[in-house]
Design a protein around this motif. Structure first.
Motif, PDB file in Angstrom:
ATOM      1  N   ALA A  88      11.605 -37.737  13.816  1.00  0.00           N
ATOM      2  CA  ALA A  88      11.564 -39.135  13.383  1.00  0.00           C
ATOM      3  C   ALA A  88      12.096 -40.060  14.473  1.00  0.00           C
ATOM      4  CB  ALA A  88      12.362 -39.304  12.095  1.00  0.00           C
ATOM      5  N   ALA A  89      13.180 -39.669  15.126  1.00  0.00           N
ATOM      6  CA  ALA A  89      13.764 -40.500  16.183  1.00  0.00           C
ATOM      7  C   ALA A  89      12.806 -40.644  17.358  1.00  0.00           C
ATOM      8  CB  ALA A  89      15.096 -39.899  16.638  1.00  0.00           C
ATOM      9  N   GLU A 106       1.258 -41.228  20.031  1.00  0.00           N
ATOM     10  CA  GLU A 106       0.648 -40.964  21.337  1.00  0.00           C
ATOM     11  C   GLU A 106       1.689 -40.849  22.443  1.00  0.00           C
ATOM     12  OE1 GLU A 106      -2.341 -43.974  21.915  1.00  0.00           O
ATOM     13  OE2 GLU A 106      -3.877 -42.728  20.957  1.00  0.00           O
ATOM     14  N   GLY A 107       2.756 -41.641  22.380  1.00  0.00           N
ATOM     15  CA  GLY A 107       3.754 -41.625  23.443  1.00  0.00           C
ATOM     16  C   GLY A 107       4.857 -40.603  23.240  1.00  0.00           C
ATOM     17  N   SER A 108       4.908 -39.998  22.063  1.00  0.00           N
ATOM     18  CA  SER A 108       5.983 -39.042  21.798  1.00  0.00           C
ATOM     19  C   SER A 108       5.728 -37.718  22.497  1.00  0.00           C
ATOM     20  CB  SER A 108       6.133 -38.811  20.292  1.00  0.00           C
ATOM     21  OG  SER A 108       4.955 -38.252  19.745  1.00  0.00           O
ATOM     22  N   SER A 109       6.804 -37.010  22.771  1.00  0.00           N
ATOM     23  CA  SER A 109       6.731 -35.740  23.490  1.00  0.00           C
ATOM     24  C   SER A 109       7.247 -34.613  22.601  1.00  0.00           C
ATOM     25  CB  SER A 109       7.559 -35.814  24.778  1.00  0.00           C
ATOM     26  OG  SER A 109       7.825 -34.525  25.291  1.00  0.00           O
ATOM     27  N   TYR A 110       6.445 -33.579  22.458  1.00  0.00           N
ATOM     28  CA  TYR A 110       6.868 -32.421  21.681  1.00  0.00           C
ATOM     29  C   TYR A 110       8.092 -31.767  22.325  1.00  0.00           C
ATOM     30  CZ  TYR A 110       6.019 -28.580  18.363  1.00  0.00           C
ATOM     31  OH  TYR A 110       6.117 -27.661  17.330  1.00  0.00           O
ATOM     32  N   ASN A 111       8.104 -31.745  23.648  1.00  0.00           N
ATOM     33  CA  ASN A 111       9.245 -31.145  24.352  1.00  0.00           C
ATOM     34  C   ASN A 111      10.525 -31.939  24.124  1.00  0.00           C
ATOM     35  OD1 ASN A 111       7.800 -28.993  25.410  1.00  0.00           O
ATOM     36  ND2 ASN A 111       7.227 -30.110  27.271  1.00  0.00           N
ATOM     37  N   ARG A 112      10.413 -33.276  24.097  1.00  0.00           N
ATOM     38  CA  ARG A 112      11.608 -34.084  23.835  1.00  0.00           C
ATOM     39  C   ARG A 112      12.103 -33.876  22.405  1.00  0.00           C
ATOM     40  NH1 ARG A 112       8.988 -38.295  26.918  1.00  0.00           N
ATOM     41  NH2 ARG A 112       8.400 -39.361  24.990  1.00  0.00           N
ATOM     42  N   ILE A 113      11.177 -33.732  21.469  1.00  0.00           N
ATOM     43  CA  ILE A 113      11.578 -33.458  20.086  1.00  0.00           C
ATOM     44  C   ILE A 113      12.334 -32.130  20.023  1.00  0.00           C
ATOM     45  CG2 ILE A 113      10.755 -32.947  17.756  1.00  0.00           C
ATOM     46  CD1 ILE A 113       8.394 -34.831  18.315  1.00  0.00           C
ATOM     47  N   ILE A 114      11.806 -31.128  20.713  1.00  0.00           N
ATOM     48  CA  ILE A 114      12.450 -29.810  20.729  1.00  0.00           C
ATOM     49  C   ILE A 114      13.857 -29.916  21.311  1.00  0.00           C
ATOM     50  CG2 ILE A 114      12.356 -27.525  21.811  1.00  0.00           C
ATOM     51  CD1 ILE A 114       9.260 -27.741  21.567  1.00  0.00           C
ATOM     52  N   LYS A 167       2.640 -30.544  17.668  1.00  0.00           N
ATOM     53  CA  LYS A 167       3.230 -31.850  17.400  1.00  0.00           C
ATOM     54  C   LYS A 167       2.625 -32.514  16.163  1.00  0.00           C
ATOM     55  CE  LYS A 167       2.309 -35.626  19.823  1.00  0.00           C
ATOM     56  NZ  LYS A 167       2.291 -36.647  20.909  1.00  0.00           N
ATOM     57  N   GLU A 168       1.320 -32.452  16.025  1.00  0.00           N
ATOM     58  CA  GLU A 168       0.670 -33.110  14.895  1.00  0.00           C
ATOM     59  C   GLU A 168       1.156 -32.535  13.570  1.00  0.00           C
ATOM     60  OE1 GLU A 168      -3.897 -33.804  13.314  1.00  0.00           O
ATOM     61  OE2 GLU A 168      -3.498 -33.736  15.476  1.00  0.00           O
TER      62      GLU A 168
END
Length: 217
Positions: free
Chosen positions: A22-23, A31-39, A56-57
């Protein structure tokens, strides 16, 4: 949807992953979010995350559905009513709870912006459309209750009125989210009432609209 291993995690661990998603979405959109950053935010390994989600989706959809479920728990049902004004005041209390829910969670406005005001993949768009359709069906039934106490005009079908109010709510919600950063405490306190009175003007009998305008000054 998440894999069974995610559902079997301890609640705090699940919440940490969804909060991280969410953050990230609140700040960057889909589109701009990163799966790696979420991890990295969640503090799990990439291998573990792929045990929980297909990608990610899938994670974003789970995060959105979790927010919807939490909102449902907070909002509950409108308070009981006995007359026409009580019907609309009851709906107004529900609007106040909704604004309070968004205001109480730091990332909620950004998460909703990422879904409602920015491009999203088809699966997320379909999930949003599904929940809008559910809201419309609920609203149709609620309007039937309002009609029984004279709160709802009888020259249009409740299904049409529900569609009109849903569309009006979509427009006002998008404006609300787009201007979230510019709204102060007084704006947030006033927004539910102003939104409610727009809905009253669309769906209430004219004499009730005029009476509420006199009552509200």
């Amino acid at each position: 949807m998440p894999r069974p291993r995610f559902e079997s995690l301890e609640p705090d661990r699940r919440a940490a992953i969804l909060d991280a998603a969410a953050a990230e979405l609140a700040g960057a959109g889909f589109e701009g979010s990163s799966y790696n950053r979420i991890i990295a935010r969640a503090g799990v390994s990439k291998g573990a995350m792929y045990y929980y989600f297909d990608g990610k989706e899938d994670l974003v959809l789970t995060t959105l559905l979790d927010a919807v479920e939490r909102a449902r728990r907070v909002l509950g049902e409108p308070p009981p009513f006995e007359d026409a004004h009580g019907f609309w005041d009851s709906l107004g209390e529900l609007y106040e709870r909704a604004v309070g829910f968004v205001a109480a969670e730091p990332t909620m406005a950004g998460l909703l912006q990422s879904v409602f005001t920015r491009p999203v993949p088809t699966s997320l768009g379909q999930a949003v459309a599904h929940h809008v359709a559910q809201l419309e069906r609920w609203l149709c039934g609620f309007l039937e209750q309002g009609r029984a106490v004279g709160a709802v005009r009888d020259d249009l079908s409740t299904s049409l009125l529900a569609r009109l109010l849903t569309a009006l709510g979509d427009v006002t919600d998008r404006w609300f989210l787009a201007h979230w950063d510019d709204l102060g405490p007084e704006d947030l306190a006033e927004y539910p009432r102003r939104t409610l009175e727009l809905h009253v003007r669309v769906a209430a009998p004219l004499e009730l609209v005029l009476e509420r305008e006199r009552r509200n000054g």
